[in-house]
Design an enzyme around this catalytic site. Structure first.
Site, PDB file in Angstrom:
ATOM      1  N   ASP A  97     -11.322  -3.308  -1.654  1.00  0.00           N
ATOM      2  CA  ASP A  97     -10.552  -3.048  -0.429  1.00  0.00           C
ATOM      3  C   ASP A  97     -11.155  -3.773   0.781  1.00  0.00           C
ATOM      4  O   ASP A  97     -10.663  -4.843   1.161  1.00  0.00           O
ATOM      5  CB  ASP A  97     -10.415  -1.540  -0.183  1.00  0.00           C
ATOM      6  CG  ASP A  97      -9.232  -1.162   0.687  1.00  0.00           C
ATOM      7  OD1 ASP A  97      -8.451  -2.055   1.056  1.00  0.00           O
ATOM      8  OD2 ASP A  97      -9.070   0.042   0.982  1.00  0.00           O
TER       9      ASP A  97
ATOM     10  N   GLU B 225      -1.943   6.147  -0.477  1.00  0.00           N
ATOM     11  CA  GLU B 225      -3.379   6.136  -0.153  1.00  0.00           C
ATOM     12  C   GLU B 225      -3.702   7.458   0.553  1.00  0.00           C
ATOM     13  O   GLU B 225      -4.378   8.316   0.005  1.00  0.00           O
ATOM     14  CB  GLU B 225      -3.724   4.926   0.726  1.00  0.00           C
ATOM     15  CG  GLU B 225      -5.194   4.861   1.146  1.00  0.00           C
ATOM     16  CD  GLU B 225      -5.518   3.714   2.110  1.00  0.00           C
ATOM     17  OE1 GLU B 225      -4.596   3.131   2.705  1.00  0.00           O
ATOM     18  OE2 GLU B 225      -6.729   3.422   2.294  1.00  0.00           O
TER      19      GLU B 225
ATOM     20  N   HIS C  53       0.870  -1.179   0.000  1.00  0.00           N
ATOM     21  CA  HIS C  53       0.000   0.000   0.000  1.00  0.00           C
ATOM     22  C   HIS C  53       0.908   1.230   0.000  1.00  0.00           C
ATOM     23  O   HIS C  53       1.826   1.323   0.831  1.00  0.00           O
ATOM     24  CB  HIS C  53      -0.867   0.035   1.259  1.00  0.00           C
ATOM     25  CG  HIS C  53      -2.036  -0.911   1.255  1.00  0.00           C
ATOM     26  ND1 HIS C  53      -1.927  -2.236   0.961  1.00  0.00           N
ATOM     27  CD2 HIS C  53      -3.356  -0.694   1.530  1.00  0.00           C
ATOM     28  CE1 HIS C  53      -3.129  -2.802   1.043  1.00  0.00           C
ATOM     29  NE2 HIS C  53      -4.017  -1.891   1.396  1.00  0.00           N
TER      30      HIS C  53
HETATM   31  N1  ADE Z   1      -6.074  -2.637   5.887  1.00  0.00           N
HETATM   32  C1  ADE Z   1      -7.287  -2.910   5.406  1.00  0.00           C
HETATM   33  N2  ADE Z   1      -7.669  -1.969   4.538  1.00  0.00           N
HETATM   34  C2  ADE Z   1      -6.650  -1.083   4.457  1.00  0.00           C
HETATM   35  C3  ADE Z   1      -6.421   0.104   3.728  1.00  0.00           C
HETATM   36  N3  ADE Z   1      -7.319   0.614   2.881  1.00  0.00           N
HETATM   37  N4  ADE Z   1      -5.259   0.767   3.903  1.00  0.00           N
HETATM   38  C4  ADE Z   1      -4.353   0.297   4.750  1.00  0.00           C
HETATM   39  N5  ADE Z   1      -4.513  -0.817   5.450  1.00  0.00           N
HETATM   40  C5  ADE Z   1      -5.645  -1.501   5.306  1.00  0.00           C
HETATM   41 ZN    ZN Z   2      -6.173  -2.058   1.339  1.00  0.00          ZN
END
Ligand code: ADE
Ligand code: ZN
Length: 336
Positions: free
Chosen positions: A287, A209, A206
């Protein structure tokens, strides 16, 4: 609607779904009762499944969501709980027209509560086998590491005998990095990723975000990832965007998640058009569907309503998702 039916029939691949994020309030409450797990009594959200669902409409940030996400999964105890959870997801995925699903799980959130890694794996692999057999969905498991935990803890899990077995047998084919983002930049996990790379695992993380685009370049450079989860902040760095487009690095975008977690104001602010115009490969994903009010098809429909993609655009998005998948070349040919 005809649009929904058109989108449902596309050979979709899902690359960004946390299996623990498929835990609905109803299932959460029934598993907590079965397993004698006490839910927080000082938070009115936990009065009933309905009040919890209502609270999910008012997340203020990634961290606000994660607080509920980690409490929720404390209801999961036995292998059959994990199987039930994953099977719930695969049934939704099948109904939504998913052909191939690469799914995340968060073992540290379970081992920290005294649940054995193999218990988690037994449940999830049973559900994967069942999905392949009964639904014709091909699957791949990605073991995610929690970036809010120290590197030392992550290395300890990585080196665990049962975990190593799951990697070497091919039951788990990839690693990822998730949880609270901004205070925990990718470079903290360089050593973990270099060990995973040496084992031949696929690598994703990730990045971008909530945190800036620099986390994306940081993950590419320090972790050698070949995919970026979310990555929506990429549009703030045009030079990096060109690099990612030319290298065909896929972003796994999660539009409804971005709105619900307030990474963007509205669905129109998810940079779908900018990514298309720049030639960046991306897939559209759910997600944490039980928390964000929709599974993959709801995300496709929301994107269509906001951006009115042409049939050609949709074919290109779906093709990028197939090409960016980690399934076999034979499976890709079937889907293309
Ligand atoms: N764990 C579950 N969903 C997540 C997300 N969108 N960003 C970071 N960690 C996560
Ligand atoms: Zn995620």
């Amino acid at each position: 609607s005809p649009v929904r039916e058109f989108l449902r029939c596309l050979p979709k691949c899902e690359h960004h779904i946390h299996l623990e994020g498929a835990l609905t309030p109803t299932v959460l409450f029934s598993l907590a009762a079965k397993n004698n797990i006490t839910l927080p009594q000082d938070d009115d959200a936990f009065k009933s499944p309905a009040s919890l669902l209502e609270r999910y409409q008012r997340f203020t940030s990634l961290d606000d969501f994660l607080h509920y996400y980690y409490i929720g999964m404390s209801a999961l105890v036995t292998a059959s709980d994990f199987e039930h959870l994953a099977w719930d997801y695969f049934q939704h995925a099948s109904a939504d027209g998913v052909a191939h699903a690469e799914v995340f799980f968060d073992p540290q959130a379970h081992t920290a509560r005294g649940i054995k890694y193999n218990t988690v794996m037994e449940g999830f692999t049973n559900a994967c086998k069942r999905a392949e057999k009964e639904l014709g969905i091909t699957t791949l498991l990605t073991c995610c590491f929690l970036r809010h935990l120290p590197l030392k803890d992550c290395l300890e899990l990585f080196d665990d005998e049962d975990v190593q077995k799951s990697y070497k047998s091919g039951v788990v084919q990839a690693i990822g990095l998730d949880s609270s983002e901004k205070p925990f930049p990718p470079e903290n996990f360089t050593e973990l990723y270099s060990k995973a790379k040496a084992l031949g695992l696929k690598l994703t993380a990730h990045a971008g975000e909530e945190a800036p685009a620099s986390y994306i370049s940081n993950a590419l450079q320090n972790l050698s990832v070949t995919r970026i989860d979310h990555g929506i902040q990429l549009v703030n760095d045009p030079e990096l965007m060109q690099k990612i487009a030319s290298e065909k690095t896929m972003l796994t975008v999660c539009p409804l998640s971005n709105v619900v977690l307030r990474c963007v104001d509205t669905i129109k602010d998810v940079p779908i058009r900018k990514l298309l115009d720049a030639g960046v490969q991306f897939s559209i994903n759910s997600d944490d569907p039980a928390y964000f009010g929709g599974y993959i098809l709801d995300n496709y429909v929301a994107v269509h309503e906001a951006f009115a993609l042409s049939v050609k655009d949709w074919e290109n998005v779906v093709k990028a998702g197939i090409e960016g998948s980690w399934c076999s070349a034979e499976r890709k040919d079937q889907l293309l």
